[in-house]
Design a protein around this motif. Structure first.
Motif, PDB file in Angstrom:
ATOM      1  N   SER A 549      -0.042   3.478   2.208  1.00  0.00           N
ATOM      2  CA  SER A 549       0.715   3.284   3.457  1.00  0.00           C
ATOM      3  C   SER A 549       0.523   1.870   3.970  1.00  0.00           C
ATOM      4  N   ASN A 550      -0.721   1.401   3.914  1.00  0.00           N
ATOM      5  CA  ASN A 550      -0.989   0.050   4.414  1.00  0.00           C
ATOM      6  C   ASN A 550      -0.286  -1.022   3.582  1.00  0.00           C
ATOM      7  N   LEU A 551      -0.164  -0.756   2.274  1.00  0.00           N
ATOM      8  CA  LEU A 551       0.464  -1.755   1.410  1.00  0.00           C
ATOM      9  C   LEU A 551       1.981  -1.842   1.626  1.00  0.00           C
ATOM     10  N   ILE A 552       2.602  -0.696   1.969  1.00  0.00           N
ATOM     11  CA  ILE A 552       4.072  -0.729   2.039  1.00  0.00           C
ATOM     12  C   ILE A 552       4.593  -0.838   3.470  1.00  0.00           C
ATOM     13  N   TRP A 553       3.695  -0.997   4.426  1.00  0.00           N
ATOM     14  CA  TRP A 553       4.109  -1.034   5.846  1.00  0.00           C
ATOM     15  C   TRP A 553       5.144  -2.130   6.087  1.00  0.00           C
ATOM     16  N   ASN A 554       6.269  -1.746   6.716  1.00  0.00           N
ATOM     17  CA  ASN A 554       7.450  -2.607   6.777  1.00  0.00           C
ATOM     18  C   ASN A 554       7.335  -3.894   7.553  1.00  0.00           C
ATOM     19  N   GLU A 555       6.638  -3.814   8.723  1.00  0.00           N
ATOM     20  CA  GLU A 555       6.751  -4.956   9.634  1.00  0.00           C
ATOM     21  C   GLU A 555       5.959  -6.163   9.174  1.00  0.00           C
ATOM     22  N   GLU A 556       5.574  -6.183   7.904  1.00  0.00           N
ATOM     23  CA  GLU A 556       4.712  -7.286   7.483  1.00  0.00           C
ATOM     24  C   GLU A 556       5.314  -8.149   6.422  1.00  0.00           C
ATOM     25  N   GLU A 557       4.909  -9.407   6.465  1.00  0.00           N
ATOM     26  CA  GLU A 557       5.311 -10.390   5.469  1.00  0.00           C
ATOM     27  C   GLU A 557       5.108  -9.832   4.058  1.00  0.00           C
ATOM     28  N   GLY A 558       6.134  -9.935   3.219  1.00  0.00           N
ATOM     29  CA  GLY A 558       5.953  -9.564   1.808  1.00  0.00           C
ATOM     30  C   GLY A 558       6.008  -8.075   1.534  1.00  0.00           C
ATOM     31  N   SER A 559       6.350  -7.265   2.553  1.00  0.00           N
ATOM     32  CA  SER A 559       6.318  -5.815   2.326  1.00  0.00           C
ATOM     33  C   SER A 559       7.377  -5.411   1.292  1.00  0.00           C
ATOM     34  N   GLN A 560       8.526  -6.139   1.249  1.00  0.00           N
ATOM     35  CA  GLN A 560       9.603  -5.783   0.332  1.00  0.00           C
ATOM     36  C   GLN A 560       9.130  -5.888  -1.127  1.00  0.00           C
ATOM     37  N   GLU A 561       8.488  -7.023  -1.462  1.00  0.00           N
ATOM     38  CA  GLU A 561       7.993  -7.214  -2.839  1.00  0.00           C
ATOM     39  C   GLU A 561       6.971  -6.137  -3.192  1.00  0.00           C
ATOM     40  N   ARG A 562       6.099  -5.850  -2.233  1.00  0.00           N
ATOM     41  CA  ARG A 562       5.063  -4.839  -2.514  1.00  0.00           C
ATOM     42  C   ARG A 562       5.701  -3.482  -2.758  1.00  0.00           C
ATOM     43  N   GLN A 563       6.691  -3.140  -1.914  1.00  0.00           N
ATOM     44  CA  GLN A 563       7.358  -1.842  -2.086  1.00  0.00           C
ATOM     45  C   GLN A 563       7.998  -1.752  -3.475  1.00  0.00           C
TER      46      GLN A 563
END
Length: 599
Positions: A549-563
């Motif tokens: 959950s912490n890795l894919i959390w939306n409001e953060e820089e780079g979340s798209q790449e991580r997702q």
């Protein structure tokens, strides 16, 4: 010879040097020697054994024990008693290995048979048993040879010494032994149950030694689960008797034994802790353990004074142990202990004493008190307890490390004001070192403390932790065989990956790589997290879910790449599966995570 050596250590040493021991043993074992001669030999050997530890070593080197055990097969009672008296003296010496009693399997049953011969055989044999019964294996051997039945009736003997030695036997047999303890509860002696007999023996009119030993028997039976903690014989008899032993009037060793036994009795039970804390002003009474000896003029016996000064550290150790047990659960009791005169200073001093036992007891005491949020915020801060604690952690034996690191976990909780200075004094390296220990308890504590440290911490601290720990070590810990280590490692990961409000993050961006980037570039660790998401243990699944959950959390820089990367790894499929989980907690977390993909 006999008259020359009695009470004269110099003469004893002289005779041993002159080679008397082998000659005496030879005569003792000669077929042709008369019984009188054999008995005299055993008496002289017994007298030599009464000397120094070196004397006992010399006797052991000449194989005295097999010779004396052989002598017990004689029909002559006087000779048997002389052999037993000598064996008793040798076995009660600290230099004699207990195992020597058990090497020949015929010895124990033969000793049991000799118990009925005379009050002397009873006294000596019980004394030998109580000194040589160390640990569960010995307890089982004695128990299987009928020790309980053979010794029980001796508790009503006319001889005080026999009653006392029998009582000591029961205390060592029952210690941490449910099998023996459960048996003792139902033993009848002259129509009376054993616990009742023990209760009679701890009444105030009995000798102190007897009161203490009976209280130990009842304590050990209670801790082994054979007597309930709310039984009257514990609450109204055993506990008050042990508190009485802590009073100023008692001798040093009685106060030590009383406090240590009481600490053991109340350790697991909050009700007993509460009762003890309000019995006879116990908490204040223990403060006297630190001012010993109280007034030199009151102690007329100079030998006693010398002895007590040498052993004063035992009092401090016992007081710390009892304070630790008293404060294990109840907030009010902890407050009372800490408000006792100079208590925190005394504990802090205890942390740097030369005696390992005192240090361990002081750390235990602090650890017990550190379970209080209130105290962590106040007294622990006022006394900068973290300083001596960090010193204790530098190069302590494992048993101290386990307790001290456990306490460090409490000092690193986010509301504890000690957290900052501890970080500055090099705690990260120290804790990362603990995670590599062979000892699982130390690995757990190291990780647990790091987990507490990382909770809502700044990026800099998180980066420090990851740098010191290294991703290789993190991966090793994620493959640990100990479930507690796994849980805490996943907890540490969760905290390393969790986010504080966006502003803090922006402020810290300049710090370079964040923990998230380090984890995302490490495929091994990501695979481990994925593996735990599908584990059979729900707690591990939940812990892994938090990390994801912490890795894919939306409001953060780079979340798209991580997702995207995690989707390619098959994480989304697992989330869909988990959203059907019968465990409501897991199901909700999975649905929330899937929401991040849709947002």
């Amino acid at each position: 010879m006999k008259n020359a050596v009695i009470g004269n250590n110099k003469q004893k040493a002289n005779l041993i040097v002159l080679g008397a021991v082998p000659r005496l043993l030879y005569l003792l074992q000669q077929e042709t020697s008369s019984t009188e001669l054999k008995t005299e030999c055993a008496v002289v050997l017994g007298s030599l054994a009464m000397g120094t530890e070196n004397n006992v070593k010399s006797l052991l080197d000449c194989h005295i024990i097999p010779a004396l055990l052989q002598g017990l097969l004689s029909p002559d009672l006087k000779f048997i008693e002389a052999c037993l008296r000598c064996l008793r003296t040798i076995f009660t010496s600290p230099v004699t290995p207990e195992e020597l009693l058990y090497t020949d399997a015929t010895v124990i049953p033969h000793l049991m048979a000799l118990l009925s011969r005379s009050r002397y055989t009873q006294e000596y044999i019980c004394q030998i048993f109580s000194h040589c019964c160390k640990g569960p294996d010995h307890q089982t051997i004695l128990f299987n040879h009928g020790a309980v039945q053979n010794i029980a009736h001796l508790l009503t003997s006319l001889s005080y010494k026999v009653r006392m030695q029998a009582l000591k036997c029961f205390s060592v047999l029952a210690f941490e032994n449910p099998q023996v303890s459960m048996t003792l509860v139902n033993v009848l002696v002259d129509g009376e149950l054993l616990p009742q007999i023990f209760v009679k023996m701890l009444q105030r009119d009995k000798p102190i030694e007897m009161q203490l030993t009976s209280a130990k028997c009842l304590t050990y039976m209670c801790r082994a689960g054979a007597i309930r903690t709310d039984d009257n014989c514990i609450v109204l008899k055993t506990l008050p008797c042990l508190v009485r032993m802590c009073s100023k009037e008692r001798l040093l060793e009685e106060r030590v034994e009383g406090a240590e036994t009481l600490a053991y009795l109340i350790e697991p039970d909050v009700e007993l802790q509460r009762i003890a804390s309000i019995t006879d002003h116990l908490i204040a009474m223990l403060a006297d353990y630190f001012k010993y000896p109280s007034s030199v003029s009151a102690i007329t016996d100079i030998k006693r004074l010398d002895h007590d000064l040498k052993h004063a550290h035992e009092l401090r150790q016992a007081a710390f142990k009892l304070y630790a047990s008293l404060g294990a659960n109840d907030e009010d009791i902890r407050k009372k202990i800490i408000e006792t005169e100079n208590m925190m200073d005394r504990i802090v001093t205890g942390l740097s004493e030369s005696s390992v036992k005192v240090r361990l007891a002081a750390v235990r005491c602090l650890h017990s008190l550190s379970r209080s949020v209130q105290q962590l915020r106040t007294s622990f801060q006022d006394h900068a307890v973290w300083k001596p604690l960090m010193k204790v952690l530098q190069n302590a034996p494992d048993e101290i490390l386990v307790v001290a690191s456990s306490m460090l976990c409490n000092l690193l909780l986010e509301f504890s004001p000690s957290k900052e200075p501890i970080l500055e004094s090099g705690a990260v390296e120290l804790l990362c070192g603990l995670t590599q220990s062979e000892n699982p308890a130390l690995r757990v504590n190291g990780i647990w403390a790091l987990m507490n440290m990382a909770f809502q911490a700044e990026q800099k601290i998180k980066a420090d932790i990851l740098r010191s720990l290294s991703t290789e070590q993190l991966f090793r810990l994620l493959s640990d065989s100990d479930l507690n280590v796994l849980m805490k490692t996943l907890g540490l990961l969760r905290n390393l990956l969790s986010t504080r409000p966006t502003l803090c993050i922006l402020a810290n961006i300049a710090d370079g790589t964040t923990a998230k980037d380090l984890i995302m570039t490490n495929d091994d660790i990501l695979q481990k997290i994925k593996y735990y998401m599908g584990h059979s243990h729900v707690k591990l699944q939940l812990a892994a879910m938090f990390c994801i959950s912490n890795l894919i959390w939306n409001e953060e820089e780079g979340s798209q790449e991580r997702q995207d990367k995690l989707r390619d790894m098959g994480i989304v499929d697992i989330l869909h599966k988990l959203s059907q989980s019968p465990d409501s907690n897991l199901c909700d977390k999975a649905k929330m995570a899937l929401q991040q993909y849709l947002a």
